[in-house]
Design a protein around this motif. Structure first.
Motif: not given
Lengths: 113, 113, 113, 113, 113, 113
Positions: B87, B89-93
Motif C-alpha cells: 500500500v 509503495l503504490v501510494v508513494g511511488g
C-alpha cells in the motif's frame, strides 16, 4: 450537489478521459492501485484505513475524499475514523490541520449520502 | 550490534538528552505521540500499522525502524506487513523503493532479535 | 569500493530479497517502474533525465545514484547533466543543495568506473 | 474563460504586484527561474519537460498549468506528454493521480486555445 | 573529528567542486542563497532562525547542521533554539522527531567547538 | 466577503465541529499548537514568523492565511514579511512561487481589513 458529489463526478469524467488515452503504463498503474486495496493477507477494510492516513499525512484532499468514501463503505465507524485522523495529525503535525477540517467535513457529507 | 540496535541505542540516548532539556511543549508532544498509539476506538495494533505506512510514504527511515519494531511486537505477520508495504509503495511511488528495501531489512533484523 | 558500488551491491541484495517475498503487487510495481523508462513516444534517454530531476526535487539520494548511473549509461554529457541539476535546484530550492553536492560526487564516481 | 485562462490572468496580475514590491532577492529569483529554461547544454524544450515532471511529483497544480502551456508551446506532442505523465505517476505514486487528472484536463484546454 | 566537522569538511570540498563546474545558474543560486540571510528589513539573526525551522520541517539534516552553526554564531541561546525546535515539531509532527534528536545533538556539538 | 474572511469563517465553523467530536488527542494537539506560539524564550511575534515560513516551504495555503493574519496582528511590517517570503522562496524553490503569489494577496487583503 455536495462537494463530495462534485469530486466523484469530476473524478469519474477525467478517469474516463485518461482511459481513452489508452497508455499501457498508466492503465497498469490504475490496476495496481485498485488491487492494492483488495482482501489479501490484510483485509481490504484495514487497507482503506492505511490509504486514508497516507493521504492525510501527504496532504492530498482528493485522495482524502476518495478514501473517506471507501472507509465509510467498508464499515469504519466515526469513532474509529477520528482515531485514525488523530494518528495522521500527530505524525504529520499542524500542517495537517486544514486537511483534518476537510476530512471531518467529507465524513459528515459521506454520512448524509 | 545490528543497525536496528544502533538505532534503538541512539534513539534512547537522545530522547534522554531531550528529556533533560525539560521543554514543556516538547514533553507534551512526546506524550501525545505515545498516547496516539494506545488502544481506543481503534486498537493499538491497527494504529501501529497506520504509523508504519505513514512513515513509509513520508520516507523517514528512523520512523520505519521504530514502527517495524512496534508492529512486530504487536503481532503483525510478515505477510500482513508486506501487504502494508505494498500500500505504501503504490501510494508513494518508486521514490519509496529505497525505503521498502530498508523496511524489509529492518523487518528481517527485528525477527532475528 | 566507492559508495556508488556499495549502493549497487546493497540495492541488488535487497531487491533479490524482495523478489523472494514474491508479493504480486510489489513485483508488478517493479515491472511498471522498469517499463516506464523504456523507449516509447519519448526515448529512454529522455525519460532517465526526467527520473533524475524527479529524484532530486524529491530529495532521494539512492534514487539519484540509480538515475545518475542510468543517465551516464544513456549518454548524457556532464554539461547536460549540470543543466538538469540546475533545473532541479531552481524548482526545489536550497533544500536541494545537499543533494546537488551528492549528485555531483555520484557523477564523478560514475565517470571513474 | 477556461480555468487555464483564469490561472494565466491571476498569475500575471500577482506577478505584477510582486514586481511592484521590488524586492531584490525575489526579483533575482524570478530571473534565475526564467533563465533555467533557456537553451544551453540542454535545449529549452527538454528543460520544460523536466519542469513539468518536477511539478507533477511535487504536486503543484499551478506549476503544472504553467509547464503544460510551455510544453505545448515548445512542440511536445500529446503522446510524448502522456509518457512524461507516466514517469511522474510511477515516481510519485497514486498520490499523483489527482494531479494527473488535472494535467490531462489542462493539456486538453491548452490544445483548444 | 565530530560529525559536524565532517559535514563542514565535505560541504566545503563539494562546494569547491561545484564552483569548478562554473555553471552560471548554479553560481547565481548560491549567491541568492547567501544573500537571503543578510541583514535587510529583517536582521540576519532572525533569518537564520527562519532557515533553521524551514530545514527542520523539510527534514534535511545537512541543512539543519548548517543553520545550527549559523544560529549559534548569530548568538541565539539554547533556550531560544529549543523554542524554535518546538515550533518545527508542532508544525511538522512526529515525523520531525528524528530530526529533533539530530538537531539537539548538532547543537551540543556546536557548543563544544 | 474576501477569501480571507471566507477562510476564517470556514476555519471557525470546522474547528467548532472538531471540538464537538471531543477527541482527547485532537483537543490536546490543538492546545499544543496554540501554546507553541506564546511568548517564552522566544517571543510570540518571532514564533509567528517561523510559523509563516514553515507554512510557505510546506506549501499550505490555509496555514499561510492563518499565519499572515497572526503576523500582521503581531506587528510585522510589509518589508519584514517580504524578507521572510524571500527566505521561504530561496529555501523552497520555484515550487513556492504560487504560494508566494497567494501570500502577497493574503497580506494585501489582511491590510485592508
Amino acid at each position: 450537489m455536495s462537494r463530495l458529489d462534485e469530486f466523484e463526478s469530476y473524478r469519474s469524467k477525467m478517469n474516463d478521459r485518461i482511459g481513452e488515452i489508452d497508455h499501457l503504463g498508466i492503465k497498469r498503474f490504475y490496476n495496481l492501485d485498485t488491487n492494492a486495496y483488495h482482501d489479501a493477507a490484510l483485509d481490504g477494510k484495514t487497507k482503506e484505513l492505511l490509504g486514508l492516513v497516507a493521504s492525510m499525512v501527504l496532504r492530498c484532499n482528493d485522495c482524502i475524499d476518495y478514501h473517506i468514501l471507501q472507509c465509510v463503505h467498508a464499515g469504519w465507524s466515526d469513532a474509529e475514523l477520528f482515531d485514525a485522523f488523530n494518528v495522521a495529525l500527530v505524525v504529520g503535525g499542524s500542517i495537517v490541520i486544514p486537511h483534518l477540517r476537510y476530512a471531518v467535513e467529507s465524513l459528515d457529507l459521506a454520512r448524509e449520502k
